[in-house]
Design a protein around this motif. Structure first.
Motif, short mmCIF file in Angstrom:
data_model
loop_
_atom_site.label_atom_id
_atom_site.label_comp_id
_atom_site.label_asym_id
_atom_site.label_seq_id
_atom_site.Cartn_x
_atom_site.Cartn_y
_atom_site.Cartn_z
N ASN A 29 0.75 -0.79 0.20
CA ASN A 29 0.06 -0.06 -0.52
C ASN A 29 1.06 1.15 0.07
O ASN A 29 0.95 2.37 -0.55
CB ASN A 29 -0.85 0.26 1.28
CG ASN A 29 -1.93 -0.94 0.90
OD1 ASN A 29 -2.34 -1.51 -0.14
ND2 ASN A 29 -2.87 -1.05 2.47
N ARG B 72 4.15 1.43 -1.73
CA ARG B 72 4.43 1.88 -2.41
C ARG B 72 3.47 1.93 -3.70
O ARG B 72 3.82 3.09 -4.38
CB ARG B 72 5.43 0.90 -2.90
CG ARG B 72 6.87 -0.17 -2.41
CD ARG B 72 7.63 -1.35 -2.81
NE ARG B 72 6.24 -2.16 -2.98
CZ ARG B 72 6.58 -3.41 -2.20
NH1 ARG B 72 6.49 -3.16 -0.85
NH2 ARG B 72 5.43 -4.12 -2.66
N GLN B 73 2.40 1.79 -3.38
CA GLN B 73 1.40 1.87 -4.45
C GLN B 73 0.83 3.78 -4.50
O GLN B 73 0.52 4.60 -5.04
CB GLN B 73 -0.03 1.55 -4.22
CG GLN B 73 0.14 -0.09 -4.60
CD GLN B 73 -0.89 -1.33 -4.31
OE1 GLN B 73 -1.54 -0.94 -2.98
NE2 GLN B 73 -1.47 -1.71 -5.09
N ARG C 66 0.86 6.81 -6.99
CA ARG C 66 0.14 7.58 -6.87
C ARG C 66 0.78 8.83 -7.06
O ARG C 66 0.26 10.03 -7.69
CB ARG C 66 -0.77 7.30 -5.60
CG ARG C 66 -2.16 8.69 -6.19
CD ARG C 66 -3.36 7.47 -5.50
NE ARG C 66 -3.94 6.89 -5.71
CZ ARG C 66 -5.33 7.30 -7.01
NH1 ARG C 66 -4.95 8.39 -7.45
NH2 ARG C 66 -6.15 6.63 -7.32
N LEU D 221 -2.60 4.15 -12.65
CA LEU D 221 -3.13 3.79 -11.22
C LEU D 221 -4.04 2.50 -10.52
O LEU D 221 -3.91 1.60 -10.30
CB LEU D 221 -3.66 5.13 -11.33
CG LEU D 221 -2.48 6.26 -10.50
CD1 LEU D 221 -3.62 7.75 -9.60
CD2 LEU D 221 -1.90 6.10 -10.46
N VAL E 40 -1.55 -0.09 -11.27
CA VAL E 40 -1.37 -0.23 -9.61
C VAL E 40 -1.69 -0.60 -8.59
O VAL E 40 -1.57 -1.44 -7.71
CB VAL E 40 0.13 0.88 -9.81
CG1 VAL E 40 0.48 0.91 -8.10
CG2 VAL E 40 1.10 1.23 -11.26
N GLU E 41 -2.72 -0.02 -8.74
CA GLU E 41 -3.70 -0.66 -7.87
C GLU E 41 -4.92 -1.84 -7.94
O GLU E 41 -5.14 -2.16 -6.56
CB GLU E 41 -4.31 0.95 -7.19
CG GLU E 41 -3.41 1.78 -6.92
CD GLU E 41 -3.99 2.86 -6.57
OE1 GLU E 41 -5.41 3.48 -7.27
OE2 GLU E 41 -3.45 4.29 -6.02
N TYR F 34 -4.82 -4.44 -10.05
CA TYR F 34 -3.56 -5.51 -10.55
C TYR F 34 -4.62 -6.42 -11.52
O TYR F 34 -5.25 -7.02 -12.17
CB TYR F 34 -2.40 -5.50 -10.56
CG TYR F 34 -1.20 -6.23 -11.92
CD1 TYR F 34 -1.07 -5.67 -12.75
CD2 TYR F 34 -1.03 -7.58 -11.69
CE1 TYR F 34 -0.48 -6.56 -13.71
CE2 TYR F 34 -0.73 -8.58 -12.56
CZ TYR F 34 -0.45 -7.90 -14.27
OH TYR F 34 0.23 -8.43 -14.76
N GLU G 294 6.17 -6.56 -9.13
CA GLU G 294 5.58 -6.72 -8.49
C GLU G 294 4.34 -7.43 -8.21
O GLU G 294 4.14 -8.68 -7.57
CB GLU G 294 4.42 -5.05 -7.22
CG GLU G 294 3.50 -5.86 -6.33
CD GLU G 294 4.09 -6.13 -5.68
OE1 GLU G 294 3.48 -6.79 -4.65
OE2 GLU G 294 5.42 -5.50 -4.68
#
Length: 174
Positions: free
Chosen positions: A8, A10-11, A15, A90, A93-94, A96, A143
């Protein structure tokens, strides 16, 4: 819990980079988003016109968009891609694993867009936008093991130069 907290964090960091690079500006006009009169591009134009990039969500695409939500960026004109790209960065990333082809195939589509500069003109993006794109690609590779993200970084190196991937090159084996 620690692993999830680290993910979270890293995400959240990514962002912030994406938001700073792409800024929160007004959306382009309908004719700048799509220039085609074919059915699917017109559906895309109808859905995206007037929407701010930060209001585009995976759930909204699934619930409200009538076409193939993984193909939206492909049909957009360069101004539309540049404006709405951060939403897709985003989402990848958030969300996937939740997004199916929208997120899991995102890096493949991004690689194609980078390679087709004659259509999408991504080489004209500013340094901060390019760095944000690369940061997302590195994250997707590290990731999620997204092999297409690695291929997209190779496309970046070929089209935009190695300077954009220097930060992650040792970990990537380049």
């Amino acid at each position: 819990m620690r692993i999830q907290d680290a993910l979270n964090a890293r995400q959240g960091s990514i962002r912030k980079v994406v938001e700073a690079a792409f800024k929160k500006e007004n959306p382009p006009g309908a004719s700048e988003i799509i220039s085609s009169l074919h059915l699917e591009p017109l559906q895309i134009k109808d859905y995206f016109t007037g929407k701010r990039w930060w209001d585009i969500t995976l759930q909204g695409l699934f619930d409200d968009y009538v076409g193939d939500s993984s193909a939206c960026l492909t049909f957009m004109a360069p101004a539309g891609v540049e404006y709405y790209l951060p939403a897709y960065l985003l989402m990848a990333v958030e969300h996937y694993y939740d997004g199916g082809v929208v997120t899991e195939d995102f890096a493949y589509g991004l690689k194609r867009s980078i390679m087709r500069d004659d259509l999408y003109r991504m080489s004209l993006y500013g340094v901060e936008k390019k760095k944000a794109i690369v940061e997302v690609l590195v994250f997707l590779w590290k990731e999620y093991g997204d092999e297409e993200a690695l291929e997209a970084m190779r496309a970046v190196a070929m089209r935009w130069g190695n300077a954009y991937i220097k930060a992650g090159d040792q970990e990537l084996g380049w």
